[in-house]
Design an enzyme around this catalytic site. Sequence first.
Site, short mmCIF file in Angstrom:
data_model
loop_
_atom_site.label_atom_id
_atom_site.label_comp_id
_atom_site.label_asym_id
_atom_site.label_seq_id
_atom_site.Cartn_x
_atom_site.Cartn_y
_atom_site.Cartn_z
CE LYS A 74 48.88 32.17 42.86
NZ LYS A 74 47.86 32.47 41.82
CB SER A 150 48.04 36.26 41.92
OG SER A 150 47.30 35.06 41.72
CB SER A 174 46.43 34.38 38.44
OG SER A 174 45.92 35.61 38.90
#
Length: 458
Positions: A74, A150, A174
Amino acid sequence: MSAADIAQAVSGRKITALDATEAALSRIAVHDKVLNSFTDVTADRARAKAKAIDAAIAAGQPVGPLAGVPFAVKNLFDVQGLSTRAGSKINRDLPPSPRDATLIERMEAAGAVLVGALNMGEYAYDFTGENVHDGPSRNPHDPTRMAGGSSGGSGSAVGGALVPIALGSDTNGSIRVPSSFCGIFGLKPTYGRLSRARSFPFVASLDHLGPFARNVKDLALAYDAMQGPDADDAGCAGRSLEPTLPLLTHDIGGLRIAIAGGYFQKNVFPEAVEAVARVAKALGATKTIELPEVARARAAAYIITTTEGASLHLDRLRKRANDFDPAVRDRLIAGAMVPAPYVDKAQKFRRWYRAKVLELFKSVDVILAPATPCTAPKLGQVNFVLDGAELPVRANIGIHTQPISFIGLPVVAVPVPLEPMPIGVQLIAAPWREDIALRVAYALEQMGVAAAPPPRGL
């Protein structure tokens, strides 16, 4: 190939690490045009690392349990040479990171090969995987649907089989939400278990980092490689390595497994009910257990999230408000105006709630709960109906994950391959018992109840 298969083949000289890396880069080049999971592809770095692994093998040197395994992170993880954008426009003005995040260093020390950074919701304040700056991460089973957030790019990249392992973060859900929507396995460890050093924060008292994979063995391989104390993260526990991979095959017959009742059996679509029922039946779980005051826990998590997030971003809000995603900006501004007594009450309730939930683990080892209330909604979908009420999608996707990360419990999200879309179930364990949650996940995988389906949208 799974991460375990790649590492075995590379170590055994059946393929080279460079072969494995080039294969991943080729898949990314072809399929990420659809998925939009990557924001940065570190091809030159990956090839150099792969060649170094191949040279070490040729010289008879040890290369680690993840030898030649491609992985991605990420884009809130610091990657040496890249600005840590954290899904934002503002952070692109930051200088390139001088050093990798601790978890990247540990993955590469185990032989893994970083191939890039992944799309995410802005500043991790998101459950959808939609990003106004980089476009949405797309679901690998239906590109018209959300990947979840996310850590949307992480879920999309692993669900789409671009890489066997990805790393993400979980503040309120997330890791578990993208795992559920994309049909893959995800591990949110105990709060403080894995180092967050050199990653961009969202809510320091709630942030966790962890891995995604297409099977439980790969999940355990990555998790074991990243364990250990780290003086660079004040929140990282001083616990030494506690390997989980050797324990996966241990019998689960003696484990006490219960189904979360009350709150967790409301606000769900039929597919979430079906997924939990399948898992419970396979495990022989019939006992229902009630977590106390769960709705209040979720409300308290919201207060802590929005106020800590607002505090972190207050200077950026004052100077560059128009460079935020408007939806993120407005929630942060609202958080800056929450009265202090509310925050104090939320923190006091958090301590009470944690103590009450920990008492439950005296009589159970694992609690089953939905990971999301539904399968992946359509991109851009604003509302859905939960328990007869029309509610905003973005705020309520994490309705079943927030009360768990709120007190830092370890959770493995397992994918149940329903038609036409998969959905996840949370396996919740007591603090520091990731091994138990992983053992149950592995048993479900061996029974065929939990599985990562091939990407249907590519």
